[in-house]
Design a protein around this motif. Structure first.
Motif, PDB file in Angstrom:
ATOM      1  N   GLU A  57      11.176  66.661  20.206  1.00  0.00           N
ATOM      2  CA  GLU A  57      10.126  66.006  19.422  1.00  0.00           C
ATOM      3  C   GLU A  57      10.628  65.677  18.012  1.00  0.00           C
ATOM      4  N   ARG A  58      11.335  66.609  17.401  1.00  0.00           N
ATOM      5  CA  ARG A  58      11.852  66.356  16.059  1.00  0.00           C
ATOM      6  C   ARG A  58      12.784  65.143  16.044  1.00  0.00           C
ATOM      7  N   LEU A  59      13.643  65.056  17.068  1.00  0.00           N
ATOM      8  CA  LEU A  59      14.608  63.942  17.099  1.00  0.00           C
ATOM      9  C   LEU A  59      13.931  62.610  17.413  1.00  0.00           C
ATOM     10  N   TYR A  60      12.951  62.616  18.336  1.00  0.00           N
ATOM     11  CA  TYR A  60      12.218  61.370  18.598  1.00  0.00           C
ATOM     12  C   TYR A  60      11.550  60.872  17.308  1.00  0.00           C
ATOM     13  N   ARG A  61      10.924  61.777  16.585  1.00  0.00           N
ATOM     14  CA  ARG A  61      10.219  61.378  15.366  1.00  0.00           C
ATOM     15  C   ARG A  61      11.207  60.916  14.288  1.00  0.00           C
ATOM     16  N   GLN A  62      12.397  61.510  14.288  1.00  0.00           N
ATOM     17  CA  GLN A  62      13.418  61.048  13.352  1.00  0.00           C
ATOM     18  C   GLN A  62      13.812  59.606  13.650  1.00  0.00           C
ATOM     19  N   VAL A  63      13.998  59.284  14.926  1.00  0.00           N
ATOM     20  CA  VAL A  63      14.309  57.908  15.313  1.00  0.00           C
ATOM     21  C   VAL A  63      13.194  56.969  14.847  1.00  0.00           C
ATOM     22  N   LEU A  64      11.944  57.395  15.021  1.00  0.00           N
ATOM     23  CA  LEU A  64      10.818  56.520  14.666  1.00  0.00           C
ATOM     24  C   LEU A  64      10.653  56.385  13.156  1.00  0.00           C
ATOM     25  N   GLN A  65      11.130  57.363  12.379  1.00  0.00           N
ATOM     26  CA  GLN A  65      11.129  57.196  10.936  1.00  0.00           C
ATOM     27  C   GLN A  65      12.088  56.075  10.535  1.00  0.00           C
ATOM     28  N   TRP A  66      13.212  55.980  11.235  1.00  0.00           N
ATOM     29  CA  TRP A  66      14.196  54.948  10.935  1.00  0.00           C
ATOM     30  C   TRP A  66      13.805  53.594  11.519  1.00  0.00           C
ATOM     31  N   HIS A  67      13.125  53.655  12.685  1.00  0.00           N
ATOM     32  CA  HIS A  67      12.869  52.411  13.433  1.00  0.00           C
ATOM     33  C   HIS A  67      11.537  52.599  14.156  1.00  0.00           C
ATOM     34  N   SER A  68      10.455  52.278  13.462  1.00  0.00           N
ATOM     35  CA  SER A  68       9.111  52.630  13.936  1.00  0.00           C
ATOM     36  C   SER A  68       8.733  51.942  15.241  1.00  0.00           C
ATOM     37  N   ALA A  69       9.434  50.876  15.606  1.00  0.00           N
ATOM     38  CA  ALA A  69       9.116  50.143  16.835  1.00  0.00           C
ATOM     39  C   ALA A  69      10.175  50.369  17.914  1.00  0.00           C
ATOM     40  N   GLN A  70      10.863  51.514  17.864  1.00  0.00           N
ATOM     41  CA  GLN A  70      11.870  51.786  18.891  1.00  0.00           C
ATOM     42  C   GLN A  70      11.140  52.185  20.189  1.00  0.00           C
ATOM     43  N   PRO A  71      11.118  51.338  21.229  1.00  0.00           N
ATOM     44  CA  PRO A  71      10.228  51.558  22.373  1.00  0.00           C
ATOM     45  C   PRO A  71      10.566  52.802  23.184  1.00  0.00           C
ATOM     46  N   ASP A  72      11.849  53.128  23.338  1.00  0.00           N
ATOM     47  CA  ASP A  72      12.184  54.311  24.133  1.00  0.00           C
ATOM     48  C   ASP A  72      11.732  55.592  23.439  1.00  0.00           C
ATOM     49  N   ALA A  73      11.885  55.649  22.118  1.00  0.00           N
ATOM     50  CA  ALA A  73      11.419  56.830  21.392  1.00  0.00           C
ATOM     51  C   ALA A  73       9.901  56.963  21.508  1.00  0.00           C
ATOM     52  N   LEU A  74       9.180  55.841  21.393  1.00  0.00           N
ATOM     53  CA  LEU A  74       7.720  55.875  21.566  1.00  0.00           C
ATOM     54  C   LEU A  74       7.346  56.349  22.970  1.00  0.00           C
ATOM     55  N   HIS A  75       8.004  55.780  23.972  1.00  0.00           N
ATOM     56  CA  HIS A  75       7.716  56.091  25.371  1.00  0.00           C
ATOM     57  C   HIS A  75       7.930  57.575  25.660  1.00  0.00           C
ATOM     58  N   TYR A  76       9.112  58.075  25.353  1.00  0.00           N
ATOM     59  CA  TYR A  76       9.421  59.448  25.739  1.00  0.00           C
ATOM     60  C   TYR A  76       8.731  60.470  24.847  1.00  0.00           C
ATOM     61  N   LEU A  77       8.474  60.123  23.597  1.00  0.00           N
ATOM     62  CA  LEU A  77       7.651  61.008  22.777  1.00  0.00           C
ATOM     63  C   LEU A  77       6.244  61.094  23.352  1.00  0.00           C
ATOM     64  N   GLY A  78       5.735  59.985  23.887  1.00  0.00           N
ATOM     65  CA  GLY A  78       4.430  60.021  24.535  1.00  0.00           C
ATOM     66  C   GLY A  78       4.408  60.949  25.736  1.00  0.00           C
ATOM     67  N   VAL A  79       5.454  60.891  26.553  1.00  0.00           N
ATOM     68  CA  VAL A  79       5.553  61.809  27.698  1.00  0.00           C
ATOM     69  C   VAL A  79       5.583  63.242  27.207  1.00  0.00           C
ATOM     70  N   LEU A  80       6.371  63.506  26.165  1.00  0.00           N
ATOM     71  CA  LEU A  80       6.486  64.860  25.632  1.00  0.00           C
ATOM     72  C   LEU A  80       5.147  65.354  25.081  1.00  0.00           C
ATOM     73  N   CYS A  81       4.434  64.501  24.373  1.00  0.00           N
ATOM     74  CA  CYS A  81       3.122  64.917  23.843  1.00  0.00           C
ATOM     75  C   CYS A  81       2.186  65.332  24.970  1.00  0.00           C
ATOM     76  N   HIS A  82       2.196  64.580  26.069  1.00  0.00           N
ATOM     77  CA  HIS A  82       1.385  64.959  27.216  1.00  0.00           C
ATOM     78  C   HIS A  82       1.809  66.325  27.750  1.00  0.00           C
TER      79      HIS A  82
END
Length: 446
Positions: A26-51
């Motif tokens: 989760e920390r690494l996915y959010r780090q990617v999204l801080q750099w690139h807020s529209a990175q689709p894979d980070a959004l997708h897999y962070l969503g799976v992780l949140c579930h």
């Protein structure tokens, strides 16, 4: 930060996610999204992780955000469907799986998942067609053969369906020898076909390969190939349900018309009166948490306990509990004297042949005037006994239940027959049991 570095961090996140290091991922996915807020894979897999961590609404929004960026991503549609499916929203899940298949007609996971949610909705002809299409497209897919076997067995209308189910389970195991659920299902199906020697041989062969595996050892006893234990071994229960956790709800609710939580909640409602959020309640053997939404309105504090950590993880995702623990039931009850107003147990004591110790522990864990409510599989004969059945579960006679309740110190037993599930197309007879601790007992204060 260069795109190359984004990708490297994303790959580290995916590796952490795959190895269940969810905090790191989760920390690494959010780090990617801080750099690139529209990175689709980070959004997708962070969503799976949140579930996975019980934040399903957040997960849905993240996966939807990913799909706004890459609308033809079949895996993201499939995973969004999985979140809806596991949250009990089969209509929404179906739409996601169909969208995944529009994007990628050969997406076997989405096709199998579509069949599952069609079956949940009791659209059996459509489900059978989808399972058949999966096997046509991916004849070497072990999961597809296993799911078709379950469909045929659980909706069997004659013996030929059971024969076909057995063939599916054999093929599934041939394709994936790690798929031990298919082997267990094969043994149970062979026994249902009255091919008992073959069923026992399945478990003997399995034990020869894995002499320390508690599942074939228990199932061999269930088929009469060894002495039956007084209760299922902890290692068997843990192994069975940890392996079953991911598909537990869909298998019970779609294939077996599983009614135990609702029937138990209805029975409790008849003695507890109007819900007032005033009771301390324990869901003993909580599994994936199917009872939680049904009894939560009665509870000031709702606790859950289960031997399977995998099941407790699913209950945590479902929510509704104030506390959840992984522990053996009897020992847990013994460690919480006079802690509860209600102890309920939906289809957990079916893994106990000898109920005496567990009921005595429940009696000690209840306060004066408290209620125990549980379900059992019923043996319809005028005797005082319990027996292990080929399903791996125990069944009990009414006289046995009455005797052990009285011996444990309960009063006002109510033992009602009901069908709590289906197997091989037939209802499995059960008991819905309620009993009360006396309101005032010597040495106790009401």
């Amino acid at each position: 930060m260069a795109a190359r570095d984004h990708r490297a961090t994303l790959q580290r996140a995916l590796r952490a996610h795959q190895s269940d290091r969810l905090d790191v991922a989760e920390r690494l996915y959010r780090q990617v999204l801080q750099w690139h807020s529209a990175q689709p894979d980070a959004l997708h897999y962070l969503g799976v992780l949140c579930h996975q961590r019980g934040r399903s609404d957040e997960g849905v929004e993240l996966v939807r955000a990913a799909l706004e960026i890459t609308p033809r991503h079949p895996d993201a549609h499939n995973n969004l469907g999985n979140i809806h499916k596991e949250c009990g929203r089969p209509v929404e899940a179906e739409a996601c799986y169909r969208r995944a298949l529009e994007c990628s007609p050969g997406h076997h996971n989405a096709l199998g998942n579509l069949a599952v949610v069609l079956e949940v909705q009791e659209r059996l002809d459509e489900a059978f067609e989808a399972y058949g299409a999966l096997l046509q497209q991916a004849g070497d897919d072990a999961r597809g053969h296993y799911l078709m076997g379950l469909f045929l067995r659980n909706h069997a209308q004659h013996m030929e369906h059971l024969e076909q189910a057995a063939a599916c389970f054999r093929r599934s195991f041939e394709l994936d020898e790690r798929g031990l659920r298919a082997l267990e299902a094969l043994g149970v199906t062979l026994y249902a076909l009255q091919r008992r020697d073959e069923a026992r041989q399945v478990y003997r062969d399995w034990l020869a390969r894995e002499p320390d595996n508690p599942v074939p050892r228990h199932m061999l006893a269930a088929c009469g190939g060894a002495e039956a234990p007084p209760r299922a071994d902890d290692a068997y229960v843990r192994e069975l349900f940890d392996g079953f956790a991911d598909s537990f709800d869909e298998q019970l609710l779609k294939n077996l018309d599983y009614r135990a939580p609702q029937v138990l909640a209805d029975a409790l409602g008849a003695v507890l009166g109007a819900p007032a959020s005033a009771l301390d309640m324990l869901d003993a053997g909580c599994g994936t948490g199917l009872c939680a939404p049904l009894v939560r309105p009665y509870a000031r504090h709702l606790a859950g306990v289960d031997l399977s950590g995998g099941m407790v993880d699913k209950a945590r995702v479902r929510g509704g509990y104030d506390t959840l623990d992984v522990a053996e039931l009897t020992a847990y009850l013994q460690g919480h004297p006079a802690a509860w107003d209600v102890v309920l147990s939906a289809d957990t004591l079916v893994y106990f042949g000898d109920l005496q110790e567990a009921l005595a522990a429940a009696r000690a864990a209840l306060r004066p005037g408290g209620w125990i409510a549980f379900t059992l599989e019923a043996m319809d004969e005028d005797a005082d006994r319990a027996e292990l059945t080929p399903s791996g579960r125990y069944r009990h006679t009414r006289r046995y239940v009455e005797r052990v309740l009285a011996a444990a110190g309960f009063e006002l037993p109510r033992i009602t027959p009901d069908a709590l599930r289906r197997e091989a197309g037939q209802p499995v007879p059960g008991w819905v049991v309620l009993a009360r601790v006396p309101s005032s007992v010597a040495g106790e204060t009401a």
